[in-house]
Write a protein that holds these residues in place. Sequence first.
Motif, PDB file in Angstrom:
ATOM      1  N   LEU A 101       0.920  -1.085  -0.153  1.00 56.09           N
ATOM      2  CA  LEU A 101       0.195   0.325   0.462  1.00 56.09           C
ATOM      3  C   LEU A 101       1.362   1.004   0.079  1.00 56.09           C
ATOM      4  N   MET A 102       1.698   0.742   0.691  1.00 53.54           N
ATOM      5  CA  MET A 102       2.688   2.130   0.828  1.00 53.54           C
ATOM      6  C   MET A 102       3.699   2.528  -0.913  1.00 53.54           C
ATOM      7  N   VAL A 103       4.142   1.505  -1.315  1.00 51.43           N
ATOM      8  CA  VAL A 103       4.529   2.010  -2.778  1.00 51.43           C
ATOM      9  C   VAL A 103       3.322   2.100  -3.451  1.00 51.43           C
ATOM     10  N   LEU A 104       2.379   2.282  -3.127  1.00 50.31           N
ATOM     11  CA  LEU A 104       1.165   2.205  -4.189  1.00 50.31           C
ATOM     12  C   LEU A 104       0.800   3.495  -3.992  1.00 50.31           C
ATOM     13  N   MET A 105       0.761   4.317  -2.638  1.00 51.25           N
ATOM     14  CA  MET A 105       0.852   5.406  -2.526  1.00 51.25           C
ATOM     15  C   MET A 105       1.932   6.674  -3.249  1.00 51.25           C
ATOM     16  N   GLU A 106       2.804   5.869  -2.748  1.00 56.06           N
ATOM     17  CA  GLU A 106       4.742   6.717  -3.701  1.00 56.06           C
ATOM     18  C   GLU A 106       4.429   6.684  -4.661  1.00 56.06           C
ATOM     19  N   LYS A 107       4.041   5.483  -5.540  1.00 52.40           N
ATOM     20  CA  LYS A 107       3.494   6.092  -6.865  1.00 52.40           C
ATOM     21  C   LYS A 107       2.716   6.782  -7.342  1.00 52.40           C
ATOM     22  N   GLU A 108       1.927   7.044  -7.207  1.00 54.18           N
ATOM     23  CA  GLU A 108       0.576   8.436  -7.368  1.00 54.18           C
ATOM     24  C   GLU A 108       1.167   9.131  -7.734  1.00 54.18           C
ATOM     25  N   PRO A 109       0.688   9.938  -8.631  1.00 52.83           N
ATOM     26  CA  PRO A 109       0.817  11.608  -9.367  1.00 52.83           C
ATOM     27  C   PRO A 109       1.204  12.622  -7.982  1.00 52.83           C
ATOM     28  N   LYS A 110       2.800  13.566  -8.209  1.00 58.00           N
ATOM     29  CA  LYS A 110       2.865  14.354  -6.592  1.00 58.00           C
ATOM     30  C   LYS A 110       1.979  15.381  -7.329  1.00 58.00           C
ATOM     31  N   ASN A 111       2.144  15.430  -8.371  1.00 59.69           N
ATOM     32  CA  ASN A 111       1.401  16.847  -8.981  1.00 59.69           C
ATOM     33  C   ASN A 111      -0.078  17.238  -9.247  1.00 59.69           C
ATOM     34  N   THR A 112      -0.696  15.900  -8.728  1.00 59.89           N
ATOM     35  CA  THR A 112      -2.263  15.903  -9.410  1.00 59.89           C
ATOM     36  C   THR A 112      -3.142  14.459  -8.908  1.00 59.89           C
ATOM     37  N   LEU A 113      -4.165  15.097  -9.083  1.00 62.17           N
ATOM     38  CA  LEU A 113      -4.883  14.471  -7.859  1.00 62.17           C
ATOM     39  C   LEU A 113      -6.323  14.277  -8.741  1.00 62.17           C
TER      40      LEU A 113
ATOM     41  N   PRO B  63       0.153  20.264  -4.682  1.00 57.44           N
ATOM     42  CA  PRO B  63       0.081  21.808  -4.816  1.00 57.44           C
ATOM     43  C   PRO B  63      -1.302  22.413  -4.131  1.00 57.44           C
ATOM     44  N   LEU B  64      -2.018  23.475  -4.255  1.00 55.58           N
ATOM     45  CA  LEU B  64      -2.255  23.822  -4.710  1.00 55.58           C
ATOM     46  C   LEU B  64      -3.785  23.811  -5.480  1.00 55.58           C
ATOM     47  N   LEU B  65      -5.346  23.336  -4.924  1.00 52.03           N
ATOM     48  CA  LEU B  65      -6.275  23.422  -4.960  1.00 52.03           C
ATOM     49  C   LEU B  65      -6.621  24.325  -6.860  1.00 52.03           C
ATOM     50  N   ASP B  66      -6.327  25.616  -7.039  1.00 56.08           N
ATOM     51  CA  ASP B  66      -6.572  25.690  -7.844  1.00 56.08           C
ATOM     52  C   ASP B  66      -5.748  25.248  -9.431  1.00 56.08           C
ATOM     53  N   VAL B  67      -4.302  24.738  -8.888  1.00 55.22           N
ATOM     54  CA  VAL B  67      -3.448  23.984 -10.004  1.00 55.22           C
ATOM     55  C   VAL B  67      -3.738  22.681  -9.919  1.00 55.22           C
ATOM     56  N   LEU B  68      -4.049  22.360  -9.252  1.00 49.23           N
ATOM     57  CA  LEU B  68      -5.029  20.965  -9.097  1.00 49.23           C
ATOM     58  C   LEU B  68      -5.867  20.786 -10.427  1.00 49.23           C
ATOM     59  N   GLU B  69      -6.592  21.977 -10.287  1.00 50.40           N
ATOM     60  CA  GLU B  69      -7.986  21.862 -11.673  1.00 50.40           C
ATOM     61  C   GLU B  69      -7.533  22.199 -12.080  1.00 50.40           C
ATOM     62  N   LYS B  70      -6.255  23.163 -12.503  1.00 49.32           N
ATOM     63  CA  LYS B  70      -5.682  22.875 -14.234  1.00 49.32           C
ATOM     64  C   LYS B  70      -5.434  22.019 -14.885  1.00 49.32           C
ATOM     65  N   HIS B  71      -4.842  21.014 -13.762  1.00 50.10           N
ATOM     66  CA  HIS B  71      -4.549  19.326 -14.569  1.00 50.10           C
ATOM     67  C   HIS B  71      -5.474  18.742 -15.757  1.00 50.10           C
ATOM     68  N   THR B  72      -6.705  19.262 -14.395  1.00 51.82           N
ATOM     69  CA  THR B  72      -7.917  18.235 -14.843  1.00 51.82           C
ATOM     70  C   THR B  72      -9.337  18.956 -15.627  1.00 51.82           C
ATOM     71  N   CYS B  73      -8.411  19.876 -16.200  1.00 51.03           N
ATOM     72  CA  CYS B  73      -9.147  21.004 -17.275  1.00 51.03           C
ATOM     73  C   CYS B  73      -9.496  20.637 -18.672  1.00 51.03           C
ATOM     74  N   LEU B  74      -9.085  19.101 -19.283  1.00 46.96           N
ATOM     75  CA  LEU B  74      -8.716  19.300 -20.141  1.00 46.96           C
ATOM     76  C   LEU B  74      -9.277  17.229 -19.836  1.00 46.96           C
ATOM     77  N   PHE B  75     -10.041  17.106 -19.085  1.00 47.02           N
ATOM     78  CA  PHE B  75     -10.606  15.564 -18.677  1.00 47.02           C
ATOM     79  C   PHE B  75     -11.877  15.501 -19.752  1.00 47.02           C
ATOM     80  N   LEU B  76     -12.757  15.145 -19.816  1.00 45.30           N
ATOM     81  CA  LEU B  76     -14.008  15.183 -20.675  1.00 45.30           C
ATOM     82  C   LEU B  76     -15.294  15.311 -19.600  1.00 45.30           C
ATOM     83  N   GLU B  77     -15.047  14.408 -18.050  1.00 46.43           N
ATOM     84  CA  GLU B  77     -15.503  14.422 -17.256  1.00 46.43           C
ATOM     85  C   GLU B  77     -14.539  14.790 -15.453  1.00 46.43           C
ATOM     86  N   PRO B  78     -13.986  15.712 -16.087  1.00 43.89           N
ATOM     87  CA  PRO B  78     -12.637  16.050 -14.843  1.00 43.89           C
ATOM     88  C   PRO B  78     -13.851  15.680 -13.561  1.00 43.89           C
ATOM     89  N   PRO B  79     -13.204  15.302 -12.313  1.00 44.94           N
ATOM     90  CA  PRO B  79     -13.534  15.921 -11.192  1.00 44.94           C
ATOM     91  C   PRO B  79     -13.546  16.634 -10.138  1.00 44.94           C
TER      92      PRO B  79
END
Length: 1111
Positions: free
Chosen positions: A289-301, A343-359
């Motif tokens: 589980l720790m490996v899985l957590m560490e492999k999560e992208p550091k700049n996106t959610l 990153p800050l929430l507004d930065v995180l939102e920028k990373h999802t702006c191209l998603f068809l159904e952004p979270p």
Amino acid sequence: MKMALENMTKSTELEEVYQDAASNVLVAICKHSWRAVAQHLETEVLTGVFPHRSVLYVMGILTSERGFFSQEDKACWEEKLTKIAVKSVQFLNTDVWSKELLWALSKPDRTHQEQPPEKAFLFVYYGLILQAEENGATVRAHLCTLLETSHEWPKQREGIALTVGLAAVRHLDHVWAVLEQFGRSTTIKCSLHSFSLKGQLPENLRWKWASSTILLAYGQMAAKAKAQILPWVDNILSRMIFFFRYSSWDETLKHSFLAAVLMLVEAISRNSGAHSYEFSQLSELLECLMVLMEKEPKNTLCTSTRQQVMHVTSSLCKLRPTLDLEKKSRLLSVCLRSVLTLPLLDVLEKHTCLFLEPPNIQTLYYETSMALDQMLQTFITQNPTAEELHFLLSHLYVWLASDKAHERQRAVKSCIALLRFLCKNLHLDPKEDFKRIGQLMGMLGILCQDPDVDTQNFSLEGLGHLYEFLIRKKEAFLQDSNDGGGQLWSDGDQKVTPSVPRRMALLKDHILQLGSKQVIKKVMKYLTLAQLTDLIWTAVEGLGSTSPFHVQAASNMLLTAIQEHGAKLETVANLGRAVHLQLCSIHIPEATENVLHAVTLLARSHTPELVSTFLNFSVPLDSHSLLLWRALGAEPPVSRRVLATLLAWLQDRPLPVRTSDSSLQPKKTHLRSLAAMNTLHQLQFAQEYKKTVREAYPQLLLVLLTQVHYILELDLPTEPQAGQKSQEVAAPSPQSMSLEALKSLLSTVGHWQDFAQLELQGSWDLFTSMDTYPQGVALLARAMMQGPSRQVMAVTHQLLPSLHRPEERERKLAILILNEFLYSPALLEVLSKEDALSELAQCLQDPSPEVRVLSLQGLGNILFHPEKGSLLRGQLPSFLNAFFQSSEAVVVQVMGTVSDVLRRLGGYGAGAHSLAIAGNARSFFDDEREGVRAAAMALFGDLVAAVTGTDSRSLRTQVHQSMVPLLLHLKDRCPAVVMQAKFTLYRCWVLLRWQLPHTLFCVLAWERGLSARHFLWSWLMTRSQEEFSVHLSQALSYLQSRHHYIKIWAVLFLGYTICYHPRAVSQALNNVDMKLLLCTFEDLKNDLEPGIREFATGHFRFLQEVAARGE
């Protein structure tokens, strides 16, 4: 209903669309009468012919549609399905039916993201049939066939896993065996090593994610098997961990593994016996589980992976065995880093702006942070102790001190959420000693001054929770002490004491209305000494932050803590060392000022300990160390204690011990004495210690003189040793350091005249050797006798006890100074003649031969034998006659003897012989013999010193007449003559009581340029007209000197005089003198030195004008 059933299976050009429309009519009917529809569906399914797609479609809708049934109807429908499955077992052995089933299950879907209801139902239906099958071999065969189908698409893998899980309800052993066999097959083994789609054949994709199917299957096994699963958990986990570690890493594997773990954990959590069961694979699972957590992208959610991992972790931590601290620490670090560094929430939102159904990032992050808080709360719930709380908070501290504002804010929110949870649920026993609460309070107190307002508010709330906790603790203590006595808190305005929760809420509301500084002071009152120490250490560590606000806040916190409770601290040595280390990195003036003020306050109660600590880093004494010493003595009473403590360390003077091989091995403790000496040297210049040093001057003088002797005894190297580092080479030797400390003492406390006399004589070198040390001390004592009488009196008071000290060096120093002071009338104001005689007589019994000899010399002083005065004066005429001997050595020796007689006569003086001595000495100032010139000047200076302070009017003429010769001999080629000329010139200046004697000393000692020459000339030639003429005539006489350098110096002297006083010169000179001047300047126009030629040329013209005016 009949029409819908008929049209469901009708073939038209619209194909499935038409059939689905009819099926939806039947579904609509089900909402009103589902039992009737279910009966018809059952009939269609059990005909022995594989059901039509539309029938399966309706059954799929009924099975999967949420909210379609009430809770009771849903249970009835599931029971109905189970019965249909039991009745359908017979079809498993029908070849056509089985093939059609397998074909329907493996047929590609229209879209790979969604699975049609009929296919989804088939996986459930198939699983229920296998569940009902009694023959294990049949179950195995069907599952093996199913697993051989494609694993390329997500819904297909999920369906296969669901079928396997349903079969496991009654055939757990067989299902396990099938999965084991499939997992060890060559196909699966090959797929484990496939890392890229590039270059792969299309058919290989069917097996690429087979391991993900297996993981999901294990999860479904656990989910469906329920109570039976506990004995299988470790085996299942071991296989899941294996496939996680050795499969190709991608999002598919991650999601499959996480889904399987969630199903397994949920199944375990539902089992009432799980908490008494010990799972051997928990540690390995957490690693995954720790490996899985560490492999999560550091700049996106973008997914809920983080929160799912933390939810799983929270559940696993409730099971046995409990996590060891190392594993738990790593788990906390990984989770905190993964969440808090986003990153800050507004930065995180920028990373999802191209998603068809952004979270929804706001919601996703909120849920993720909540999962983190719940995990922390789970840990403390499982182990509700103060140690566990400190353990959890210690992992947050690094984030509370982060340089990034949003990381600090998130960390403090999690911290406050944990404290809020504890205060609300009362998990911690108030009687338990929370030793590290001081550290937490320190961190929150610093964050109360954070630039971010939200962080400030959260931190203040945290202090409120700590306040509540401390109040509860104190109440618990009082109740124990009073056997359940009265309440701690009460309000005079209230008739009835509120309930405990309400009282706590009122208390918290009250303090939260105060400013952060007042809150900190209020909470600080309830801390124990250990907790208070922790808080102070937290503040000190905060001084090393790279964040300016953090450093400033930490310094404020430190100052507040020391102001309120500094006197309570039991030991401050380590604190002093830490403050020194941190001070070097502080670049904010206000923070530095706070730290130094805190040291000043701390010194009130801990002076000796701080002095001892600061000595450790006082050789050499850097600028930051000096700041600490100055802060230490910023208050006069404390500065006296600092000085007294330094003197105590300075006087702790261990000598080297001789080893078996006869070599001297110095003890390391002598370094403390050297450090104290170096510190005293520097503090003499500090404004904070000036008054204290002046008050302690007599004691300091004796101590530093003794220290010089001690350094000589240590026989330490005076030059850098071979191989020393460059920074060590630059450091002064202990010998030079001790001498500089003595020099600075004399020059900084107003006794610069004593310093001047030794400096001008070049006598400091006498203190660099044990053989000449007594001479140096004697010369210093004689210099002191030339100063104010109070100095002799003060030093005498101090040295009398030293005559009886155990250390020989102290007794030796005392007797040396006393012997010289016997010639001073001021001594008798402190010590009567009888007492002085008694002291010297006692010294005859001293164990040191050197002290005994010195006491014998003292007993022969003229003070005790007045008749010696006439005897010594009677010898002077014969000595004066010996001045004219041809032997230079004899003349020098005789002049030295006359000087010694003048010293031994002391206050009795030379009487009428003074003028004869002066005249004879002056006549040898220009002697051809260098030694005689130097001795004559020294004798004249000694005579001037002997009459200084008495009626010296008879000698003043001689002094005036000596000034020009002495001035001109400052350019003598002999260094000894130059030195004696300077010293005697200074003594004459003092006798004449001319102004600026200190400036004269500085000029004589260190100046070499034109400014020094001009100063000496101007003072000499502006006294009076009578003196002007004398000095001018003397200078003219030197124009005929055989020594070119003297002649040049005289010319320069006369050139200045002519330039600035032309009228006075023309009046004072006759024609003969003027012609001599003109001839001299004419000759110098051809001098070898360009500067002299230029000077002579310019002044020759000016002199001609002066001569013409005079005519």
